[in-house]
Design an enzyme around this catalytic site. Structure first.
Site, PDB file in Angstrom:
ATOM      1  N   ASP A  11     -23.953  20.595   2.821  1.00 12.62           N
ATOM      2  CA  ASP A  11     -25.335  19.729   2.491  1.00 12.62           C
ATOM      3  C   ASP A  11     -24.751  18.407   2.037  1.00 12.62           C
ATOM      4  O   ASP A  11     -23.504  18.389   1.697  1.00 12.62           O
ATOM      5  CB  ASP A  11     -26.098  20.579   1.480  1.00 12.62           C
ATOM      6  CG  ASP A  11     -27.128  20.043   1.087  1.00 12.62           C
ATOM      7  OD1 ASP A  11     -27.939  19.133   2.200  1.00 12.62           O
ATOM      8  OD2 ASP A  11     -27.560  19.668   0.052  1.00 12.62           O
ATOM      9  N   SER A  12     -25.639  17.596   1.618  1.00 14.96           N
ATOM     10  CA  SER A  12     -25.356  16.581   0.672  1.00 14.96           C
ATOM     11  C   SER A  12     -25.016  16.854  -0.607  1.00 14.96           C
ATOM     12  O   SER A  12     -24.233  15.887  -1.525  1.00 14.96           O
ATOM     13  CB  SER A  12     -26.608  15.580   0.760  1.00 14.96           C
ATOM     14  OG  SER A  12     -27.762  15.927   0.344  1.00 14.96           O
ATOM     15  N   TYR A  43     -28.675  11.792   1.242  1.00 15.87           N
ATOM     16  CA  TYR A  43     -28.496  11.579   2.679  1.00 15.87           C
ATOM     17  C   TYR A  43     -29.765  10.793   3.363  1.00 15.87           C
ATOM     18  O   TYR A  43     -29.941  10.203   4.436  1.00 15.87           O
ATOM     19  CB  TYR A  43     -28.217  12.774   3.578  1.00 15.87           C
ATOM     20  CG  TYR A  43     -26.757  13.326   3.629  1.00 15.87           C
ATOM     21  CD1 TYR A  43     -25.667  12.553   2.824  1.00 15.87           C
ATOM     22  CD2 TYR A  43     -26.337  14.250   4.462  1.00 15.87           C
ATOM     23  CE1 TYR A  43     -24.529  12.948   2.965  1.00 15.87           C
ATOM     24  CE2 TYR A  43     -25.195  14.845   4.447  1.00 15.87           C
ATOM     25  CZ  TYR A  43     -24.057  14.202   3.632  1.00 15.87           C
ATOM     26  OH  TYR A  43     -22.960  14.467   3.920  1.00 15.87           O
ATOM     27  N   GLY A  44     -30.957  11.091   2.644  1.00 13.73           N
ATOM     28  CA  GLY A  44     -32.128  11.061   3.179  1.00 13.73           C
ATOM     29  C   GLY A  44     -32.423   9.500   3.337  1.00 13.73           C
ATOM     30  O   GLY A  44     -33.084   8.995   4.358  1.00 13.73           O
ATOM     31  N   CYS A  74     -28.506  21.390   5.938  1.00 13.67           N
ATOM     32  CA  CYS A  74     -29.191  20.016   5.448  1.00 13.67           C
ATOM     33  C   CYS A  74     -30.130  19.849   6.595  1.00 13.67           C
ATOM     34  O   CYS A  74     -29.470  19.561   7.685  1.00 13.67           O
ATOM     35  CB  CYS A  74     -27.963  18.947   5.301  1.00 13.67           C
ATOM     36  SG  CYS A  74     -28.710  17.435   5.230  1.00 13.67           S
ATOM     37  N   ASN A  75     -31.387  19.536   6.483  1.00 17.27           N
ATOM     38  CA  ASN A  75     -32.366  19.366   7.190  1.00 17.27           C
ATOM     39  C   ASN A  75     -31.921  17.807   7.896  1.00 17.27           C
ATOM     40  O   ASN A  75     -32.236  17.680   9.157  1.00 17.27           O
ATOM     41  CB  ASN A  75     -33.772  19.097   6.856  1.00 17.27           C
ATOM     42  CG  ASN A  75     -34.338  20.610   6.533  1.00 17.27           C
ATOM     43  OD1 ASN A  75     -34.998  21.245   7.428  1.00 17.27           O
ATOM     44  ND2 ASN A  75     -34.023  21.192   5.512  1.00 17.27           N
ATOM     45  N   THR A  76     -31.594  16.925   7.076  1.00 18.28           N
ATOM     46  CA  THR A  76     -31.330  15.439   7.628  1.00 18.28           C
ATOM     47  C   THR A  76     -29.861  15.405   8.693  1.00 18.28           C
ATOM     48  O   THR A  76     -30.475  14.734   9.573  1.00 18.28           O
ATOM     49  CB  THR A  76     -31.089  14.580   6.243  1.00 18.28           C
ATOM     50  OG1 THR A  76     -32.034  15.078   5.306  1.00 18.28           O
ATOM     51  CG2 THR A  76     -30.992  13.183   6.731  1.00 18.28           C
ATOM     52  N   GLU A 153     -31.019  17.057  -7.777  1.00 19.01           N
ATOM     53  CA  GLU A 153     -29.639  16.788  -8.095  1.00 19.01           C
ATOM     54  C   GLU A 153     -29.164  16.690  -9.525  1.00 19.01           C
ATOM     55  O   GLU A 153     -28.176  16.896 -10.173  1.00 19.01           O
ATOM     56  CB  GLU A 153     -29.152  15.595  -7.195  1.00 19.01           C
ATOM     57  CG  GLU A 153     -28.755  15.846  -5.964  1.00 19.01           C
ATOM     58  CD  GLU A 153     -27.593  16.854  -5.542  1.00 19.01           C
ATOM     59  OE1 GLU A 153     -26.545  16.592  -5.927  1.00 19.01           O
ATOM     60  OE2 GLU A 153     -27.976  17.523  -4.648  1.00 19.01           O
ATOM     61  N   CYS A 185     -36.374  20.272   3.542  1.00 23.00           N
ATOM     62  CA  CYS A 185     -35.257  19.704   3.113  1.00 23.00           C
ATOM     63  C   CYS A 185     -34.763  20.853   2.118  1.00 23.00           C
ATOM     64  O   CYS A 185     -35.587  21.598   1.241  1.00 23.00           O
ATOM     65  CB  CYS A 185     -35.464  18.523   2.065  1.00 23.00           C
ATOM     66  SG  CYS A 185     -34.272  18.052   1.069  1.00 23.00           S
ATOM     67  N   THR A 186     -33.423  21.273   2.048  1.00 30.51           N
ATOM     68  CA  THR A 186     -33.028  22.413   1.497  1.00 30.51           C
ATOM     69  C   THR A 186     -33.126  22.239  -0.168  1.00 30.51           C
ATOM     70  O   THR A 186     -32.785  23.344  -0.973  1.00 30.51           O
ATOM     71  CB  THR A 186     -31.708  22.725   1.943  1.00 30.51           C
ATOM     72  OG1 THR A 186     -30.944  21.670   2.012  1.00 30.51           O
ATOM     73  CG2 THR A 186     -31.779  23.362   3.290  1.00 30.51           C
ATOM     74  N   HIS A 187     -33.339  20.935  -0.585  1.00 28.17           N
ATOM     75  CA  HIS A 187     -33.439  21.020  -1.960  1.00 28.17           C
ATOM     76  C   HIS A 187     -34.769  21.535  -2.689  1.00 28.17           C
ATOM     77  O   HIS A 187     -34.963  21.915  -3.844  1.00 28.17           O
ATOM     78  CB  HIS A 187     -33.177  19.446  -2.507  1.00 28.17           C
ATOM     79  CG  HIS A 187     -31.962  18.723  -2.485  1.00 28.17           C
ATOM     80  ND1 HIS A 187     -31.267  18.683  -1.432  1.00 28.17           N
ATOM     81  CD2 HIS A 187     -31.124  18.706  -3.524  1.00 28.17           C
ATOM     82  CE1 HIS A 187     -29.819  18.008  -1.626  1.00 28.17           C
ATOM     83  NE2 HIS A 187     -29.702  18.007  -2.914  1.00 28.17           N
TER      84      HIS A 187
HETATM   85  N1  DGL Z   1     -30.758  18.919   1.638  1.00 27.55           N
HETATM   86  C1  DGL Z   1     -30.838  17.827   2.192  1.00 27.55           C
HETATM   87  C2  DGL Z   1     -31.869  18.249   3.491  1.00 27.55           C
HETATM   88  O1  DGL Z   1     -32.199  19.317   3.626  1.00 27.55           O
HETATM   89  C3  DGL Z   1     -31.177  16.560   1.473  1.00 27.55           C
HETATM   90  C4  DGL Z   1     -30.869  15.496   2.138  1.00 27.55           C
HETATM   91  C5  DGL Z   1     -30.561  14.170   1.018  1.00 27.55           C
HETATM   92  O2  DGL Z   1     -29.439  14.371   0.389  1.00 27.55           O
HETATM   93  O3  DGL Z   1     -31.318  13.567   0.879  1.00 27.55           O
HETATM   94  O4  DGL Z   1     -32.308  17.184   3.956  1.00 27.55           O
END
Ligand code: DGL
Length: 269
Positions: A11-12, A43-44, A74-76, A153, A185-187
Site C-alpha cells: 500500500d502507499s 497515492y491519491g 491499495c484501491n488506487t 497516516e 480506500c484501505t485507509h
Molecule cells: N490505501 C490507499 C487506497 O486504498 C490510499 C491511497 C493514497 O495514498 O492516497 O487507495
C-alpha cells in the site's frame, strides 16, 4: 508455490494494514511481508504513470524476496495498475476493488451505493463501472476524499478534525438516500466509527478486507500454498519513509502490543 513462503502485501502507507490484520485473523499461520510506500503517500494525488511505476517497483521487490502471492492492498493502484501487474508477473496478485464491489452489491437493498475513495480512484471510475456492469439499475454516488489519507497516516482517526472531514464527504451522500457506503480506500476502515456516526444507522459500511482475504485463502489453497503450521509471527514491515513513524502509527491503529520488525527500504525516488 510453497506454504512456507510469505504473502506480500503493499500500500502507499498504513492503509494496507487493514488487509494485513484480516490476514492475521483469517489465515493466522501465514507470514506477511508488507511494503508501505510512505515516501510517496498519498497515492491519491499522483498521476497514473507514477502510480504504475511505484507499484511495479514494489511488486518486483516483493517477488525478489520470494513471496508466493501478493495482495495489492491499495484501491488506487488496484484501479490503475493491477491489470498491468497481473500481465507482467507470474506470481498471483489480487486487488481490493472487485471484492468491495461484490460485497456492496450483496448488501444494498435500495440500490443506492456511495463510494468513498481517493481522487485517483474516483477519477478511474472503476468502482462505478464494475457496480453498474453487475447491476445496471444501481445508482452510484462516488466521492473523492483527499483529506482522509493524510489524517490516518498521522494516526488521527477520531476527534474534531476527523469528524469535520468525514462530515464534508459523507453528508452529501446520505442526503442522496444511500443505504450502503463502500470504503474504497484501505485507509478508511480505521475511520469507520466516525464514518458510521456521520452516515447513521441506516447505512451499512462495506470494508472489502474480509472478502479480499477469503479470496487470498482460496487462491493459496488452490495452489497448494496454504500454510497450516504456525511459526513465530514473524511479519516484516518495510517502508520507503521513516520506519519509526510508521511503527508508532501502525501500533496505535492496530493495537497490536508488540510490533514489529520495521525497516526502511527505499526503491524509487
Ligand atoms: N490505501 C490507499 C487506497 O486504498 C490510499 C491511497 C493514497 O495514498 O492516497 O487507495
Amino acid at each position: 508455490m510453497l506454504p512456507e513462503q510469505p504473502v506480500g502485501v503493499f500500500d502507499s502507507g498504513v492503509g494496507g494494514l487493514t488487509i494485513a490484520r484480516e490476514i492475521v485473523r483469517q489465515l493466522p499461520a501465514e507470514t506477511i511481508l508488507y511494503y508501505g510506500d510512505t515516501a510517496h503517500v498519498p497515492y491519491g494525488s499522483k498521476r497514473v504513470d507514477e502510480l504504475i511505476r511505484y507499484a511495479d517497483a514494489i511488486v518486483a521487490y516483493l517477488v525478489e524476496q520470494g513471496v508466493k502471492a501478493i495482495v495489492d492492498a491499495c484501491n488506487t493502484t488496484s484501479a490503475v495498475a493491477l491489470n498491468y501487474l497481473q500481465s507482467k508477473y507470474s506470481v498471483p496478485i489480487i486487488g481490493v476493488i472487485e471484492p468491495g464491489v461484490r460485497d456492496a452489491l450483496a448488501v444494498t437493498r435500495n440500490g443506492r451505493i456511495g463510494v468513498l475513495a481517493t481522487e485517483a480512484t474516483i477519477a478511474s471510475g472503476l468502482h462505478a463501472r464494475l457496480l453498474q456492469s453487475l447491476e445496471p439499475r444501481l445508482k452510484v454516488y462516488p466521492q473523492a476524499c483527499p483529506r482522509l489519507v493524510p489524517l490516518v497516516e498521522a494516526g488521527i482517526v477520531d476527534g474534531p478534525e476527523a469528524l469535520q472531514a468525514v462530515t464534508e464527504y459523507v453528508e452529501p451522500l446520505v442526503k442522496e438516500g444511500i443505504d450502503t457506503l463502500l470504503l474504497g480506500c484501505t485507509h478508511y476502515p480505521f475511520l469507520a466509527p466516525v464514518i458510521q456516526e456521520v452516515a447513521g444507522e441506516g447505512v451499512t459500511l462495506v470494508d472489502p478486507a474480509a472478502s479480499t482475504v477469503r479470496q487470498l485463502g482460496d487462491l493459496l489453497k488452490g495452489h497448494g500454498g496454504l500454510r497450516h503450521v504456525h511459526g513465530s509471527r514473524a511479519h516484516t514491515f518495510l517502508v520507503s519513509g521513516s520506519a519509526g513513524g510508521f511503527r508508532r502509527v501502525a501500533q496505535k491503529l492496530l493495537g497490536w502490543p508488540e510490533l514489529m520488525a520495521t525497516r526502511r527500504v527505499k526503491l524509487l525516488d
